[in-house]
Every structure is written in structure tokens, then in C-alpha cells.
Design a protein around this motif. Structure first.
Motif, mmCIF file in Angstrom:
data_model
loop_
_atom_site.group_PDB
_atom_site.id
_atom_site.type_symbol
_atom_site.label_atom_id
_atom_site.label_comp_id
_atom_site.label_asym_id
_atom_site.label_seq_id
_atom_site.Cartn_x
_atom_site.Cartn_y
_atom_site.Cartn_z
ATOM 1 N N UNK B 344 11.489 3.850 11.928
ATOM 2 C CA UNK B 344 11.532 2.411 11.639
ATOM 3 C C UNK B 344 10.141 1.916 11.228
ATOM 4 N N UNK B 345 9.121 2.465 11.915
ATOM 5 C CA UNK B 345 7.748 2.078 11.575
ATOM 6 C C UNK B 345 7.462 2.409 10.109
ATOM 7 N N UNK B 346 7.858 3.627 9.701
ATOM 8 C CA UNK B 346 7.585 4.023 8.305
ATOM 9 C C UNK B 346 8.449 3.207 7.342
ATOM 10 N N UNK B 347 9.627 2.775 7.837
ATOM 11 C CA UNK B 347 10.515 1.970 6.976
ATOM 12 C C UNK B 347 9.872 0.604 6.710
ATOM 13 N N UNK B 348 9.254 0.052 7.765
ATOM 14 C CA UNK B 348 8.659 -1.286 7.636
ATOM 15 C C UNK B 348 7.266 -1.206 6.989
ATOM 16 N N UNK B 349 6.428 -0.304 7.499
ATOM 17 C CA UNK B 349 5.033 -0.268 7.032
ATOM 18 C C UNK B 349 4.779 0.780 5.959
ATOM 19 N N UNK B 350 5.594 1.812 5.918
ATOM 20 C CA UNK B 350 5.413 2.871 4.923
ATOM 21 C C UNK B 350 4.218 3.755 5.259
ATOM 22 N N UNK B 351 4.158 4.905 4.590
ATOM 23 C CA UNK B 351 3.006 5.792 4.736
ATOM 24 C C UNK B 351 2.310 5.786 3.377
ATOM 25 N N UNK B 352 1.033 5.363 3.378
ATOM 26 C CA UNK B 352 0.318 5.211 2.117
ATOM 27 C C UNK B 352 -0.153 6.584 1.632
ATOM 28 N N UNK B 353 0.672 7.212 0.779
ATOM 29 C CA UNK B 353 0.304 8.554 0.327
ATOM 30 C C UNK B 353 -0.847 8.497 -0.661
ATOM 31 N N UNK B 354 -0.997 7.369 -1.332
ATOM 32 C CA UNK B 354 -2.111 7.204 -2.263
ATOM 33 C C UNK B 354 -3.423 7.352 -1.511
ATOM 34 N N UNK B 355 -3.494 6.670 -0.352
ATOM 35 C CA UNK B 355 -4.715 6.715 0.442
ATOM 36 C C UNK B 355 -4.910 8.101 1.055
ATOM 37 N N UNK B 366 7.693 8.912 -6.360
ATOM 38 C CA UNK B 366 7.569 7.771 -5.454
ATOM 39 C C UNK B 366 6.252 7.069 -5.708
ATOM 40 N N UNK B 367 6.263 5.741 -5.681
ATOM 41 C CA UNK B 367 5.039 4.963 -5.915
ATOM 42 C C UNK B 367 4.281 4.756 -4.621
ATOM 43 N N UNK B 368 3.193 5.393 -4.459
ATOM 44 C CA UNK B 368 2.188 5.160 -3.411
ATOM 45 C C UNK B 368 2.669 5.260 -1.960
ATOM 46 N N UNK B 369 3.788 4.609 -1.645
ATOM 47 C CA UNK B 369 4.154 4.486 -0.233
ATOM 48 C C UNK B 369 5.477 5.220 0.047
ATOM 49 N N UNK B 370 5.407 6.130 1.024
ATOM 50 C CA UNK B 370 6.639 6.803 1.476
ATOM 51 C C UNK B 370 7.292 5.922 2.529
ATOM 52 N N UNK B 371 8.592 5.751 2.407
ATOM 53 C CA UNK B 371 9.283 4.950 3.425
ATOM 54 C C UNK B 371 10.447 5.747 3.992
ATOM 55 N N UNK B 372 10.550 5.729 5.340
ATOM 56 C CA UNK B 372 11.691 6.366 5.982
ATOM 57 C C UNK B 372 12.909 5.471 5.833
ATOM 58 N N UNK B 373 14.067 6.009 6.155
ATOM 59 C CA UNK B 373 15.296 5.210 6.121
ATOM 60 C C UNK B 373 16.069 5.526 7.389
#
Lengths: 234, 413
Positions: B344-355, B366-373
Motif C-alpha cells: 500500500x505504501x508503494x501504491x500511495x508513495x511509489x518507489x522512485x526508480x529514477x532516483x 514505466x515512468x520514474x515511479x514504480x507503484x504496487x497494486x
């Protein structure tokens, strides 16, 4: 044939245990009959075959030779599931180390044999267990777990558990061995009281002289044989 | 089954607290990894598919027969009278929008270096009804009217260090087989997160493309966006029957056919992930076997007593399996909570793969941010999985306990 008032009959019963390749005889050709309502002690030194004899009568073990009759039924050749049914319906057990289930309360422990037999609903089960606890004088401790009870109280619970399904026979393997003499005496009093009031047959093994004195019939075993049988004493 | 037996199973599980907690931890961490991994894979998969549809394939593509095999060659056949088809498509059920494109292979050149790429002629008026390129302009602006300009994928432009305002040459082959060179100004750079687009695509106004290639009034494909992705089957059928009724010999392809490589790779990755989590769960299951075996050893005499009282072997088996199920249930609940919270955390905040990874391609569009579902299905599935694995892991200890001989069990010290 077994007489009507004979609740247990053994005909030339032997039991051997195999230890590796060696057969160790525990019971050697015992013939015995016990009347309903008996209050009988099987005594003898360690290794004389007391527990084996109780186990044979209690359908926990099968004889190597001979026949065991329980309430007129020859049980030696019955399948394990049928023996379990007989144990559940006709027999009650009291053990030297109480063997209460530590995670169940006193009331639940007493209720447990009725759960196993599955013959009555929860409410009825509970009522019967409560009555039984009242009979053994522990009604006010029914919510306690075994580790919150003294040895004597635990054995009283075990007596209540053995009697709750109103079995024909209660088998007690050295029921006072882990109790001091005063507490052991009160347990024997309780058992005798139940025997007289309910007519339940009690068979108990012991090597304690005090226990032998309580018995109305005393069988002495030595090396797997009956050394002495006092017969019924009133 | 008696409630007393269930109660007994619950209490037995908590009999040895330390051991049970360690077992819970191993189950719940294993299942948490499963929930988190599944949620992430699901999120990545969904996000990737959305990306492919938004920037690369649309939901459906109408094209001449054989187009898919010949695509990316300059000999691609074309869709005749596409404006009429576009008008009619808008009235069909499920269709949200449609646009025409010319897609041909090209070479981008800055006077020194060449790079192969895919050039798409896009209808500036209607492309936004289907594709979302205008939303991902990283620098400069999107195409306007029929100017001699283009938008280029960021990474492709980066190869030439090109910025908006710079001019690059686009070399294509026209219908007659002649080489056409168009010197176009870079209007903007698009950053879709999709390597196929960002590294290898440029977009030119459709009119400019048509004139350059001698394809006035023609397109190589019509891309269609549907109202819902789940309507793909129905939308395709509706369009196919419309085309047949009009007597047009055109194929309708679903995005899954166009993105087949990605989907196959994603399936493979999911399988590999499944094997990995399978190993984790297997390790947790070994912990359960150990716990239940210890319990069956420790309680041998108690089992003997219960069997002496008439408890049948089957009931002993059920009791131990119930205990396994309780372990699995609690482990599953804890694992679901833990893994669910992380997902849920990754769904809301995402993981910034760019950084995290900079420009490294993570293999997903995928654009910059990975998001869970996080889905209820994943949570329920994991809970059931935990219970089933625990019950299976308890089978041997339960079987062993049920095979005890009462007289021997009672003698057990």
C-alpha cells in the motif's frame, strides 16, 4: 462363557513385549474374573505386570494369547477403531501423573471425554461436567487450568473426568503414587464413595499398602502371574 | 467438528510461545514477501500495460492485412479513405477515440551521426484522443499544426545532445523507393518511460509525413482507444463487423498482439518471481514441519491419554492439522498485514526508480515511479495459501501423531 454379573473375564491371558529379538513376558497365563461393582486393587512390585494387566482390561493393549471379555464381549480380536469406541463408552481412566490437558480448564478437562464420545450437545456436556465437579468438591475451581491446582485437586479433576461419562469400569494406574499420604487417602475415599454411590467398578494398580487396605478385593501379581487373590471382602 | 477441538487447537498453538512466535515470523515474513512481490508485480504489470497502450499501441489497431508482419518497413500497405473510417468509428460502441498514423522506419541524423528509429506521422488534432504523448513533454512543447517540426524521445534526442530548437535530419524512404530527407526542428522531447518510444521514436505532423512520402490522404494504421481496457474483445468484434459490413479488407489487432514480446517477458518474470517466493514459502513450511513435529513429540503422552479415553486416530490427525491451519491463519494474517502495508505504501508513495537507478533500463516501460497494486484478491489468496501450506506441512507430524499406540504413548517420558 461369562456370567451376567461378571464385568471382566480373562482366560489364560498372556502378553509378551518384544525388545529387539527377545520376547519379554509381562503377563503369563492369567485367568481372572471381576464382578460388576468391584473395588479391586492389583498390587505387586515394579515389573510384576500391573500396568499391562490394566491396559489389557482397558482395551489399550491386546493379549499375545488368551481371551479378554468386557461386559460379555471378547475384545482381543476387535479392530482398533472398535476398541476406541469401547474405551470411549464403557471405560474411564485415571493416571498416576494425572495427565490433564494443560491448556484446558478444569471444567473443559472434565468435559473432554464427552467431546470425544460425541454423544451429547455442548450445553448438556457442560452441565454434566459441572455436576461432576460438584461431586468431587471442586465446583468453585472449574475455571482454573491444571497448573493452578494442587496435585490432589488435579487428581480429583482426573477422577471427575473418568466418571463423567458414567463408565462401567474405571481403571486407575497407581492413582496415589504422586500424592502425599493424606491427599492420596482423600482420593481413595472419593473413589470408594463413587464406587458405592454409583456402583461403578474400580480397578486400580498400586504398590502402596494404604491403597491395598482400601480395596475390597486384592490381587497380588509377581512376575506376570497371580500370586494371591483375596477374593471379595465386604 | 467440535468447537472444543478448535479451541484446543488454538490453545495448543500458543503453548510454546517462543517457538510459535518464531514459526509465525517465518510464515508471516514469507507470506509478506509474497504479498509485496505479487502487489509489485501486479502494479508494474498494470502500469507497463497502461504505458504501452498510452504511448505505443493504443487498445486496437486497424491495418491492412499483413501490416503487422511488414510494419517498420517502408513497404507497409496503407489504409485507404481513413477519414471516413475515423468518423464511423467514433459512433461504434466501446470506442472512445480514434486517430490515423503513418509509421515507417527512419534514420535520424545530425550531419555527423545516424541512428535508426521509428517515425510516426501523427494527426495533431486527433492523436490526443488515443495517445497521451502531449502529457509527457519533458522539454519544449508538443506538435502544433503542420509545421516542419517533430517531437523526439528523450533518450534518442540525448544521443545527439539535441534540445528543443535544434534541427535534425529525418531520412525516410518514400513510396517510390526514393530517399527523402526532412530537416525538422525539435519542438519538444517526450519522456514516456517506455524504452521503445524514448530510445527509438520521433513524431512528425501527419500532413508533413504524407507530403514527404507521397502518401496524401493515406495512413498506415488507425489506432483506437476504448472506454475501458476490458472492452478489448467486444470493441474488436464491433469494429471487425463494421469493417466487414463496409466491405473493407482490414485487420483489427489487439494491443496484446502488438506487445506480445513484453507480455511474454512479463509472464516469464512472474514465473521466476513465483519460483523465488515458492522457495521462501518452502523454507517457512520446513519451520512449520519442525514446530509440529516437536509438538507431536512433546505431547506423545497426552495423545496417548486422549487415545486411551477413546479419541480416534482420525480425530488426532484432525487436531494436528487444525493446529497447522491456525499457524497458517495467523501467519497469513500477519503476513498479509505486513506485505499489504508495504504494498500500500508503494501504491500511495511509489518507489522512485529514477532516483535509485538513474537512466538504467529496469526492463519495464514505466515512468520514474514504480507503484504496487494491492488487491483484496491477493490478500485473500495469500491467506488461503498460508493455511493450505501450513496444513500440508502439518500432514506428516499429524500422521505420525495419529499412528501412536496408546499403551506405548502412555509410557513415553
Amino acid at each position: 462363557m461369562q456370567r451376567k454379573d461378571q464385568i471382566v473375564k480373562l482366560e489364560d491371558v498372556s502378553k509378551e513385549y518384544r525388545v529387539g529379538r527377545i520376547a519379554v513376558p509381562a503377563i503369563r497365563g492369567i485367568t481372572l474374573s471381576i464382578d460388576a461393582g468391584a473395588f479391586l486393587s492389583i498390587a505387586g512390585p515394579s515389573g510384576s505386570g500391573k500396568t499391562t494387566l490394566l491396559n489389557l482390561i482397558g482395551c489399550i493393549d491386546r493379549p499375545t494369547a488368551g481371551s479378554v471379555y468386557l461386559e460379555g464381549t471378547e475384545i482381543s480380536a476387535l479392530p482398533s477403531s472398535r476398541l476406541a469406541e469401547i474405551r470411549s463408552s464403557s471405560l474411564g481412566f485415571i493416571f498416576q501423573t494425572f495427565n490433564l490437558v494443560p491448556v484446558l480448564s478444569a471444567l473443559e478437562n472434565v468435559e473432554f471425554p464427552l467431546v470425544i464420545s460425541g454423544t451429547m450437545g455442548g450445553r448438556e456436556r457442560r452441565r454434566r461436567a459441572q455436576e461432576m465437579l460438584e461431586e468431587v468438591g471442586l465446583a468453585d475451581l472449574m475455571g482454573r487450568r491444571p497448573n493452578e491446582l494442587s496435585g490432589g485437586q488435579q487428581q480429583r479433576i482426573a477422577v471427575a473426568r473418568a466418571l463423567v461419562k458414567q463408565p462401567a469400569i474405571v481403571l486407575a494406574d497407581e492413582p496415589t503414587a504422586n500424592l502425599d499420604s493424606g491427599t492420596g487417602g482423600s482420593i481413595l475415599e472419593l473413589m470408594r464413595e463413587m464406587n458405592e454411590r454409583r456402583g461403578t467398578t474400580f480397578l486400580f494398580s498400586t504398590h502402596d499398602r494404604m491403597v491395598m487396605e482400601y480395596a475390597r478385593r486384592l490381587i497380588l501379581l509377581r512376575d506376570g502371574r497371580i500370586e494371591r487373590d483375596d477374593g471379595e471382602v465386604s | 467438528m467440535s468447537p472444543v477441538l478448535v479451541r484446543l487447537a488454538f490453545r495448543n498453538v500458543f503453548r510454546n510461545r517462543k517457538r510459535s512466535i518464531i514459526t509465525f515470523l517465518s510464515i508471516s515474513l514469507g507470506l509478506a514477501a509474497l504479498v509485496f512481490g505479487q502487489g509489485l508485480m501486479l502494479g508494474i504489470g498494470n502500469e507497463s500495460m497502461k504505458n504501452i497502450i498510452d504511448y505505443q499501441t493504443a487498445h486496437l489497431t486497424i491495418s491492412p492485412p499483413g501490416y503487422l508482419d511488414m510494419k517498420e518497413t517502408s513497404l507497409s500497405p496503407s489504409v485507404p479513405d481513413y477519414p471516413e473510417i475515423l468518423n464511423s468509428l467514433e459512433r461504434l460502441p466501446h470506442v472512445e477515440g480514434a486517430t490515423a498514423r503513418i509509421v515507417v522506419p527512419a534514420v535520424l541524423n545530425d550531419g555527423m551521426n545516424d541512428l535508426p528509429c521509428l517515425a510516426s506521422g501523427v494527426d495533431v488534432q486527433t492523436d490526443g484522443h488515443v495517445f497521451r504523448l502531449a502529457d509527457v513533454v519533458a522539454e519544449g512543447r508538443y506538435l502544433q499544426g503542420q509545421r516542419l517540426e517533430m517531437v523526439v524521445g528523450t533518450r534518442l534526442a540525448g544521443q545527439f545532445a539535441a534540445r528543443p530548437g535544434d534541427r535534425l535530419n529525418v531520412i525516410m524512404q518514400d513510396r517510390g523507393g526514393e530517399i527523402e530527407v526532412q530537416s525538422l526542428e525539435v519542438a519538444g522531447l517526450v519522456d514516456t518511460g517506455n524504452p521503445t518510444v524514448d530510445r527509438g521514436s520521433l513524431f512528425i505532423p501527419l500532413g508533413v509525413m504524407q507530403r514527404a512520402l507521397g502518401m496524401e490522404g493515406q495512413a498506415t494504421e488507425v489506432a483506437v482507444r476504448l472506454r475501458r481496457a476490458s472492452d478489448v474483445g467486444a470493441g474488436r468484434a464491433a469494429i471487425a463487423s463494421f469493417l466487414a459490413a463496409e466491405g473493407l479488407d482490414l485487420d483489427v489487432s489487439e494491443w496484446t498482439e502488438l506487445a506480445g514480446d513484453f507480455l511474454r517477458l512479463h509472464r516469464l518474470k512472474k514465473r521466476a518471481f513465483g519460483v523465488m517466493t515458492g522457495v521462501i514459502v518452502l523454507l517457512a513450511a520446513v519451520g512449520i514441519v519442525n514446530t509440529m513435529l516437536m509438538a507431536s513429540f512433546e505431547r506423545t503422552r497426552e495423545m496417548g491419554m486422549m487415545m486411551a479415553m477413546g479419541m480416534k486416530a482420525r480425530t488426532v490427525l484432525i487436531l494436528f492439522l487444525l493446529e497447522g491451519a491456525v499457524l497458517g491463519l495467523f501467519g497469513g494474517l500477519a503476513g498479509g498485514l505486513l506485505g499489504g502495508a508495504a504494498t500500500y505504501y508503494t501504491e500511495v508513495h511509489g518507489i522512485d526508480i529514477g532516483a535509485m537507478y538513474g537512466d538504467i533500463d529496469i526492463g519495464y516501460p514505466i515512468r520514474d515511479v514504480l507503484r504496487g497494486d494491492l488487491t483484496v484478491g491477493t490478500l485473500i489468496g495469500t491467506l488461503c495459501f498460508g493455511v493450505v501450506v501450513s496444513v500440508l506441512a502439518s500432514l506428516y507430524p499429524a500422521w505420525r501423531a495419529s499412528k501412536l499406540v496408546p499403551s506405548e504413548a502412555l509410557r513415553h517420558v
